[in-house]
Design an enzyme around this catalytic site. Structure first.
Site, PDB file in Angstrom:
ATOM      1  N   GLN A 212      39.293  35.254  37.666  1.00 12.12           N
ATOM      2  CA  GLN A 212      40.654  34.995  37.236  1.00 12.12           C
ATOM      3  C   GLN A 212      41.173  33.706  37.885  1.00 12.12           C
ATOM      4  O   GLN A 212      40.394  32.828  38.238  1.00 12.12           O
ATOM      5  CB  GLN A 212      41.527  36.196  37.609  1.00 12.12           C
ATOM      6  CG  GLN A 212      41.113  37.504  36.932  1.00 12.12           C
ATOM      7  CD  GLN A 212      41.548  37.579  35.480  1.00 12.12           C
ATOM      8  OE1 GLN A 212      42.506  36.919  35.061  1.00 12.12           O
ATOM      9  NE2 GLN A 212      40.852  38.382  34.687  1.00 12.12           N
TER      10      GLN A 212
ATOM     11  N   GLY B 157      32.947  31.859  42.150  1.00 11.39           N
ATOM     12  CA  GLY B 157      32.859  32.040  40.708  1.00 11.39           C
ATOM     13  C   GLY B 157      31.810  31.098  40.163  1.00 11.39           C
ATOM     14  O   GLY B 157      31.695  29.962  40.637  1.00 11.39           O
TER      15      GLY B 157
ATOM     16  N   CYS C 266      42.711  35.625  42.259  1.00 10.49           N
ATOM     17  CA  CYS C 266      41.535  36.250  41.640  1.00 10.49           C
ATOM     18  C   CYS C 266      41.903  37.500  40.852  1.00 10.49           C
ATOM     19  O   CYS C 266      41.058  38.371  40.604  1.00 10.49           O
ATOM     20  CB  CYS C 266      40.462  36.564  42.686  1.00 10.49           C
ATOM     21  SG  CYS C 266      39.978  35.127  43.660  1.00 10.49           S
TER      22      CYS C 266
ATOM     23  N   LEU D  98      31.738  28.181  45.497  1.00 13.30           N
ATOM     24  CA  LEU D  98      32.577  28.920  46.440  1.00 13.30           C
ATOM     25  C   LEU D  98      33.668  28.028  47.012  1.00 13.30           C
ATOM     26  O   LEU D  98      33.597  26.799  46.944  1.00 13.30           O
ATOM     27  CB  LEU D  98      31.719  29.507  47.574  1.00 13.30           C
ATOM     28  CG  LEU D  98      30.968  28.545  48.496  1.00 13.30           C
ATOM     29  CD1 LEU D  98      31.857  27.993  49.613  1.00 13.30           C
ATOM     30  CD2 LEU D  98      29.755  29.243  49.122  1.00 13.30           C
TER      31      LEU D  98
ATOM     32  N   ARG E 102      34.161  29.219  34.402  1.00 16.44           N
ATOM     33  CA  ARG E 102      33.564  30.100  35.416  1.00 16.44           C
ATOM     34  C   ARG E 102      34.037  31.527  35.205  1.00 16.44           C
ATOM     35  O   ARG E 102      34.995  31.794  34.471  1.00 16.44           O
ATOM     36  CB  ARG E 102      33.959  29.636  36.819  1.00 16.44           C
ATOM     37  CG  ARG E 102      35.448  29.680  37.072  1.00 16.44           C
ATOM     38  CD  ARG E 102      35.812  29.598  38.534  1.00 16.44           C
ATOM     39  NE  ARG E 102      37.256  29.464  38.712  1.00 16.44           N
ATOM     40  CZ  ARG E 102      38.131  30.443  38.608  1.00 16.44           C
ATOM     41  NH1 ARG E 102      37.720  31.671  38.323  1.00 16.44           N
ATOM     42  NH2 ARG E 102      39.428  30.222  38.776  1.00 16.44           N
TER      43      ARG E 102
END
Length: 217
Positions: A77, A143, A172, A155, A74
């Protein structure tokens, strides 16, 4: 005559789900679907895990613990998933819906905003930092991966999860980003099951799909 709207199957998983198992299932579903395959949304909670996005940087993992770390495909981070968090995976044919990636991202963010509004929580999205926020604290993350015009991943919305996992990372990729939960904002907050029901009702009212089938697994 306009084309019929597609069917959406919503799968509600009752038990805590292993991340790698669901990840491989999403990829397999996306690889083998065709233009007639119904879209699906999976609602679930994961066993505790850290997941790294495709461009994830190891320095965003601040403290190494016994949490497994899974490399995914995805965007974004590192983030944490676990019990007390509603995860919704969107396995959608974007070409059939005539959606761009930005349409999907906006839909996911707006869905979280609208769900929270039903509990009198004023949430918002940021143009430069994907996700949903309440008073500067992040309550919902997202993501996606798009393959041949079809999406997977989705989500994660914090209900009453333990925030310790987030404290071992830069969530993230943002140093010092504070996370928040429904539990922190409401005295009488919804359970995972109640929030799933609210989300299903929300999807029924979007008018995107001709038929909606809910399956518990």
């Amino acid at each position: 005559m306009s084309a019929a709207k597609p069917t959406l199957i919503i799968r509600c998983f009752n038990d805590l789900q292993d991340y790698t198992t669901r990840f491989e299932a999403m990829k397999d579903f996306t690889t083998h679907r065709d233009e007639t395959t119904p879209d699906e949304v999976w609602l679930l909670q994961h066993q505790d895990v850290l997941t790294q996005g495709q461009a994830g940087k190891p320095e965003h993992i601040l403290l190494h613990s016994n949490l497994p770390i899974v490399q995914t495909d995805r965007g974004g981070q590192v983030t944490w998933h676990g019990k007390g968090q509603l995860v919704a995976y969107f396995l959608l044919d974007l070409n059939r819906l005539k959606w761009h990636v930005r349409t999907l991202v906006s839909f996911a963010e707006q869905a979280m905003i609208d769900l929270l509004k039903q509990y009198n929580i004023d949430a918002y999205a940021k143009p430069d930092a994907p996700g949903v926020y309440v008073d500067g604290r992040k309550i919902g993350s997202l993501g996606f991966k798009i393959r041949r015009g079809r999406s997977y991943h989705g989500l994660a919305l914090n209900i009453d999860c333990d925030l310790t996992g987030f404290q071992t990372i830069n969530p993230c990729g943002y140093a010092g980003l504070e996370m928040v939960r429904l539990q922190d904002l409401l005295k009488d907050y919804p359970s995972f099951e109640q929030l799933c029901d609210t989300f299903i009702t929300y999807l029924k009212n979007t008018d995107l799909f001709n038929d909606l089938v809910v399956k518990s697994e």
